[in-house]
Design a protein around this motif. Sequence first.
Motif, PDB file in Angstrom:
ATOM      1  N   ASN A   1      14.967   7.874   5.197  1.00 11.67           N
ATOM      2  CA  ASN A   1      13.791   7.389   5.906  1.00 11.67           C
ATOM      3  C   ASN A   1      14.146   7.301   7.377  1.00 11.67           C
ATOM      4  O   ASN A   1      14.631   6.272   7.850  1.00 11.67           O
ATOM      5  CB  ASN A   1      13.372   6.019   5.366  1.00 11.67           C
ATOM      6  CG  ASN A   1      12.103   5.510   6.013  1.00 11.67           C
ATOM      7  OD1 ASN A   1      11.319   6.290   6.550  1.00 11.67           O
ATOM      8  ND2 ASN A   1      11.901   4.201   5.953  1.00 11.67           N
ATOM      9  N   PRO A   2      13.955   8.368   8.154  1.00 11.17           N
ATOM     10  CA  PRO A   2      14.413   8.394   9.545  1.00 11.17           C
ATOM     11  C   PRO A   2      13.809   7.291  10.387  1.00 11.17           C
ATOM     12  O   PRO A   2      14.454   6.784  11.291  1.00 11.17           O
ATOM     13  CB  PRO A   2      13.973   9.775  10.036  1.00 11.17           C
ATOM     14  CG  PRO A   2      13.781  10.583   8.796  1.00 11.17           C
ATOM     15  CD  PRO A   2      13.336   9.640   7.753  1.00 11.17           C
ATOM     16  N   VAL A   3      12.579   6.880  10.123  1.00 11.32           N
ATOM     17  CA  VAL A   3      11.943   5.850  10.949  1.00 11.32           C
ATOM     18  C   VAL A   3      12.165   4.517  10.276  1.00 11.32           C
ATOM     19  O   VAL A   3      11.605   4.227   9.222  1.00 11.32           O
ATOM     20  CB  VAL A   3      10.437   6.127  11.099  1.00 11.32           C
ATOM     21  CG1 VAL A   3       9.792   5.065  11.954  1.00 11.32           C
ATOM     22  CG2 VAL A   3      10.219   7.514  11.688  1.00 11.32           C
TER      23      VAL A   3
ATOM     24  N   ASP B   1      21.301  -3.847  -6.450  1.00 16.36           N
ATOM     25  CA  ASP B   1      21.303  -2.736  -7.389  1.00 16.36           C
ATOM     26  C   ASP B   1      20.794  -1.444  -6.786  1.00 16.36           C
ATOM     27  O   ASP B   1      20.406  -0.521  -7.509  1.00 16.36           O
ATOM     28  CB  ASP B   1      20.471  -3.091  -8.620  1.00 16.36           C
ATOM     29  CG  ASP B   1      19.049  -3.486  -8.250  1.00 16.36           C
ATOM     30  OD1 ASP B   1      18.776  -3.644  -7.048  1.00 16.36           O
ATOM     31  OD2 ASP B   1      18.214  -3.657  -9.163  1.00 16.36           O
ATOM     32  N   SER B   2      20.807  -1.334  -5.466  1.00 17.54           N
ATOM     33  CA  SER B   2      20.367  -0.107  -4.813  1.00 17.54           C
ATOM     34  C   SER B   2      21.349   1.025  -5.098  1.00 17.54           C
ATOM     35  O   SER B   2      22.568   0.836  -5.056  1.00 17.54           O
ATOM     36  CB  SER B   2      20.257  -0.333  -3.307  1.00 17.54           C
ATOM     37  OG  SER B   2      20.061   0.890  -2.624  1.00 17.54           O
TER      38      SER B   2
ATOM     39  N   ARG C   1      10.353   0.630  -1.329  1.00 17.95           N
ATOM     40  CA  ARG C   1      11.732   0.212  -1.574  1.00 17.95           C
ATOM     41  C   ARG C   1      12.617   0.502  -0.362  1.00 17.95           C
ATOM     42  O   ARG C   1      13.450  -0.334   0.026  1.00 17.95           O
ATOM     43  CB  ARG C   1      12.264   0.910  -2.818  1.00 17.95           C
ATOM     44  CG  ARG C   1      13.612   0.384  -3.298  1.00 17.95           C
ATOM     45  CD  ARG C   1      14.050   1.108  -4.557  1.00 17.95           C
ATOM     46  NE  ARG C   1      13.155   0.847  -5.673  1.00 17.95           N
ATOM     47  CZ  ARG C   1      13.266  -0.210  -6.494  1.00 17.95           C
ATOM     48  NH1 ARG C   1      14.228  -1.088  -6.286  1.00 17.95           N
ATOM     49  NH2 ARG C   1      12.424  -0.356  -7.492  1.00 17.95           N
ATOM     50  N   LEU C   2      12.468   1.657   0.235  1.00 13.94           N
ATOM     51  CA  LEU C   2      13.272   1.991   1.409  1.00 13.94           C
ATOM     52  C   LEU C   2      12.979   1.041   2.567  1.00 13.94           C
ATOM     53  O   LEU C   2      13.892   0.606   3.278  1.00 13.94           O
ATOM     54  CB  LEU C   2      12.995   3.434   1.834  1.00 13.94           C
ATOM     55  CG  LEU C   2      13.595   4.535   0.953  1.00 13.94           C
ATOM     56  CD1 LEU C   2      13.120   5.906   1.421  1.00 13.94           C
ATOM     57  CD2 LEU C   2      15.107   4.465   0.971  1.00 13.94           C
TER      58      LEU C   2
ATOM     59  N   ASN D   1       0.815  -1.222   0.000  1.00 14.57           N
ATOM     60  CA  ASN D   1       0.000   0.000   0.000  1.00 14.57           C
ATOM     61  C   ASN D   1       0.842   1.264   0.000  1.00 14.57           C
ATOM     62  O   ASN D   1       0.284   2.365  -0.050  1.00 14.57           O
ATOM     63  CB  ASN D   1      -0.929   0.005   1.216  1.00 14.57           C
ATOM     64  CG  ASN D   1      -1.877  -1.182   1.214  1.00 14.57           C
ATOM     65  OD1 ASN D   1      -2.356  -1.609   0.162  1.00 14.57           O
ATOM     66  ND2 ASN D   1      -2.141  -1.746   2.388  1.00 14.57           N
ATOM     67  N   LEU D   2       2.162   1.134   0.096  1.00 11.69           N
ATOM     68  CA  LEU D   2       3.037   2.295   0.120  1.00 11.69           C
ATOM     69  C   LEU D   2       3.402   2.726  -1.291  1.00 11.69           C
ATOM     70  O   LEU D   2       3.237   1.970  -2.259  1.00 11.69           O
ATOM     71  CB  LEU D   2       4.306   1.982   0.914  1.00 11.69           C
ATOM     72  CG  LEU D   2       4.127   1.584   2.384  1.00 11.69           C
ATOM     73  CD1 LEU D   2       5.470   1.220   2.991  1.00 11.69           C
ATOM     74  CD2 LEU D   2       3.465   2.711   3.176  1.00 11.69           C
ATOM     75  N   SER D   3       3.936   3.910  -1.398  1.00 15.59           N
ATOM     76  CA  SER D   3       4.449   4.369  -2.685  1.00 15.59           C
ATOM     77  C   SER D   3       5.704   3.568  -3.032  1.00 15.59           C
ATOM     78  O   SER D   3       6.357   2.997  -2.152  1.00 15.59           O
ATOM     79  CB  SER D   3       4.785   5.858  -2.616  1.00 15.59           C
ATOM     80  OG  SER D   3       5.862   6.077  -1.707  1.00 15.59           O
TER      81      SER D   3
END
Length: 570
Positions: free
Chosen positions: A233-235, A187-188, A144-145, A137-139
């Motif tokens: 992504n701090p959290v 591949d990140s 990916r993060l 449900n995330l973008s």
Amino acid sequence: MKKWLALALFLGLVALAAPLPQVYDRLEETLGQVRLDNPTQALSALDRAQSLLRQEEGGLPPVLRDAVLLHLQDARQAVLKKSAVDLEARLLLVRHLLGKALYDGFFQAPAAEKPQYLSRLIQATGLPQTQAQGVENLSPKEARLRLETAYLQLITESLNQALSATSRPQAYLALAQAYARFLVVQDSPQSTLRAQGFIQVLSKVSEGQGFRPLTEDLLQKVGVWRKQLQTLNPVSPTPPPASPPSAQSPLSSPVGKPSTTPPASSPPSPPPPSPGPVPLAANLPQELREETSLLRLDPQAAVRVGETLQRLAIPSLINWLDLLDEVRSSLAQAQLYTEAGQYNQARAQLNYAHSRFRLKIYPVVGAYAPELAERTDRLFLAMQNAVGLRTVDFAILLGEIQEIEERLLGSSLGPWHALQVQLQLFLLGIPRAILFLLASVLAFFPLYLGWITFSGRNVYWTLLGLSFLFLVLPIVGEGLSYMGSILAEYGGLPALGLLANLSIAQGLVPYLAWGISAFLVVAFAGAGLRGIASQFGLLKERGKEATAAMEPQQPTALTSETIVEWDEEF
């Protein structure tokens, strides 16, 4: 109307390629049968997995598919060597490479299909359910993060387990698990790791050398990678600790073969495009430009060769020729094993040579001689599936490898070699076996006729019959050799595989035996025909019967009758 027909044809072709989740389900079901307690079932399951991957070419990207095929082949060798640790490590790599395909497919799939990809990704890579919950449900960026952070946590845990391992097998499996998890997110853009680092540390632990400094270095690089993700992504969630792997058998071979190429590698077949952008000829390294310019090829073909080498991360043409020599060496070993009657080892070497050919040789050959690359690949596949392999078969395949090198240098082995390859593709396996079996069975019919015809009291006719016996003896031996091969491979009677040594195409001993039988044919036929010719009075120097027949007849007064003397011996 034509547009509708074209659309229907396109949809039909798309339907032929099974979706990736279905391909994974079929492969996972097959891999679940790979266990060392039943080696025969394990080898059969690995063969089915390889066949499935080759059939479902649209299911996996070419680079990942060939890497999986290579590790499946290495898993076969682990089964043959009965190495539980090596087998578990290979299956880990296979499942995580499939997970890599699912990971990439998850971000490209429609929203309705994302749960299918995500559930298989969790199953293939051991991703904690808590980390993957709600990711669909995330973008794309947030998903990916989150997934990348979860995998880095798993890599950290595996590296810590390797550092705290009390035995080499435990460290080996932990490092293999870390390597496999890295392949999913390799591949990140934020990656601070390279596959070569894992390969080096795996080689160290498999050779019994100190691996902890390299492992600690990998751990530090993972920490840097995680910090970079935290800035984006701090959290970041913290998953529960994973249980350490268990080892059951000693280490047998390193997992760290360069079988899993980086994402910039090219696929093994020339037509599909590579994942990354194709480099221009001007962007080729200086060494590659100089080497390809010296090739006696079409300029465009030479450029394609250089681009393919660059995509495969091969620094120079000399290194690629070394890889070709590796394939040639494996085939030479397979030929020697076949001559010695060690057919399992011969097939293992043949399969390994094919996997290396598909991964490193096929793409380059496809750049300058695509028909040769396809023909060689078909010959490999035909030999892998053929019954009753002989040393001459490997000689032809070695000639095909040499033809690859000759074509690169602007030469060729000529039409005679091409004719032999086509005959090999047409007759190899069951057709050739049936041909010699039929010839050996039919050979008994003239032998029977010769026996009832020549087995009289005349010694010369008996000698002529013996010459026929030795004439068809090699054919009978060839038929017995193929009958033994069929019963050994398909009938569950491996002891009968020794009959393959009767084949003339197998080694020096049957070849010399054929020469001796040919000498006996000439000797017996010559002796028998000479005696018969003497009895017919066709030779100037004859025996007693001929001398008596040549003496002048005394005149007789009998003119009204003819006297005929019958030679009872004849």
